[in-house]
Write an enzyme that holds these catalytic residues in place. Structure first.
Site, PDB file in Angstrom:
ATOM      1  N   CYS A  35       0.837  -1.200   0.000  1.00  0.00           N
ATOM      2  CA  CYS A  35       0.000   0.000   0.000  1.00  0.00           C
ATOM      3  C   CYS A  35       0.877   1.257   0.000  1.00  0.00           C
ATOM      4  O   CYS A  35       1.621   1.494  -0.944  1.00  0.00           O
ATOM      5  CB  CYS A  35      -0.994  -0.041   1.159  1.00  0.00           C
ATOM      6  SG  CYS A  35      -2.355   1.149   0.989  1.00  0.00           S
ATOM      7  N   HIS A  84      -3.931  -4.650  -0.185  1.00  0.00           N
ATOM      8  CA  HIS A  84      -3.492  -5.210   1.097  1.00  0.00           C
ATOM      9  C   HIS A  84      -3.571  -6.732   1.044  1.00  0.00           C
ATOM     10  O   HIS A  84      -4.655  -7.295   1.210  1.00  0.00           O
ATOM     11  CB  HIS A  84      -4.379  -4.698   2.238  1.00  0.00           C
ATOM     12  CG  HIS A  84      -4.136  -3.278   2.603  1.00  0.00           C
ATOM     13  ND1 HIS A  84      -3.188  -2.896   3.532  1.00  0.00           N
ATOM     14  CD2 HIS A  84      -4.709  -2.134   2.161  1.00  0.00           C
ATOM     15  CE1 HIS A  84      -3.196  -1.574   3.653  1.00  0.00           C
ATOM     16  NE2 HIS A  84      -4.104  -1.086   2.824  1.00  0.00           N
ATOM     17  N   GLU A 113      -2.739  -8.787   3.276  1.00  0.00           N
ATOM     18  CA  GLU A 113      -3.167  -9.284   4.579  1.00  0.00           C
ATOM     19  C   GLU A 113      -4.675  -9.157   4.800  1.00  0.00           C
ATOM     20  O   GLU A 113      -5.220  -9.717   5.760  1.00  0.00           O
ATOM     21  CB  GLU A 113      -2.402  -8.562   5.705  1.00  0.00           C
ATOM     22  CG  GLU A 113      -2.871  -7.166   6.031  1.00  0.00           C
ATOM     23  CD  GLU A 113      -2.425  -6.089   5.047  1.00  0.00           C
ATOM     24  OE1 GLU A 113      -2.704  -4.911   5.324  1.00  0.00           O
ATOM     25  OE2 GLU A 113      -1.813  -6.418   4.011  1.00  0.00           O
TER      26      GLU A 113
END
Length: 204
Positions: free
Chosen positions: A79, A184, A186
């Site tokens: 990001c 992202h 994650e």
């Protein structure tokens, strides 16, 4: 070992949890020796480019990351961490990035249909512009989770995937050992975990 650089900005612990979920040896650290000894470096980032850039300078982490990248160590930005890899950003001014990748970061607002919301938030499909090892365990059209108001441009040298938000915008970049995801991993379920898995598995 993967070193997640702690320079005071970032989604550090959710990233650590994702790496731990795929069985990776990972540490969140600001220790210079630990980062130098790591096999790979992960540069996170959440917030404003100017603040993050200043913290990289103030902590010395910026020069350390550049030094390690120039030695050939794999460095991956997530990001805002990806945006910091470029030469400069036009986020509320003009600010220098790490310059590890050619390109600039500009606002989405004014660059896309004004009817679309900024920040761009949500799941979007990835379109590959060329093959790369980061895509080993995913397929074109798989979706990742984006949250951003700025995007990288003039970066064809490193562009490996885009996503559509009125136009094709930069989603993933890679040039030699320097990599980045605008989205992202994650927060992107199995797709994100599989991208991180490919990063972990890469030798060198």
């Amino acid at each position: 070992m993967i070193a997640i650089v702690d320079y005071g900005v970032g989604n550090l612990f959710s990233l650590r949890s994702s790496f731990e979920k795929i069985g990776a040896d990972v540490i969140v650290t600001s220790d210079e020796k630990t980062i130098k000894n790591a096999d790979k470096i992960l540069l996170p980032g959440v917030g404003a480019f100017a603040d993050a850039s200043k913290k990289l300078v103030d902590t010395g982490m910026g020069e350390l990351v550049k030094e390690q990248a120039r030695k050939g160590k794999y460095v991956m930005g997530i990001c805002l961490g990806m945006q910091l890899l470029f030469e400069k950003s036009y986020e509320y001014g003009v600010y220098e990035g790490l310059g590890l990748l050619k390109g600039e970061v500009v606002p989405l607002k004014g660059d896309i249909d004004p009817k679309l919301k900024v920040p761009h938030i949500g799941w979007n499909a990835l379109q590959f512009t060329r093959p790369h090892f980061l895509f080993t365990h995913i397929k074109e059209g798989d979706c990742a989770y984006f949250v951003h108001s700025y995007h990288a441009v003039r970066c064809l040298d490193s562009l490996i995937a885009t996503t559509e938000y009125d136009k094709q915008i930069t989603a993933t970049v890679a040039k030699d050992n320097v990599l980045g995801c605008q989205f992202h991993p994650e927060k992107s379920g199995d797709v994100g975990l599989n991208i991180l898995r490919a990063f972990v598995e890469r030798k060198g």
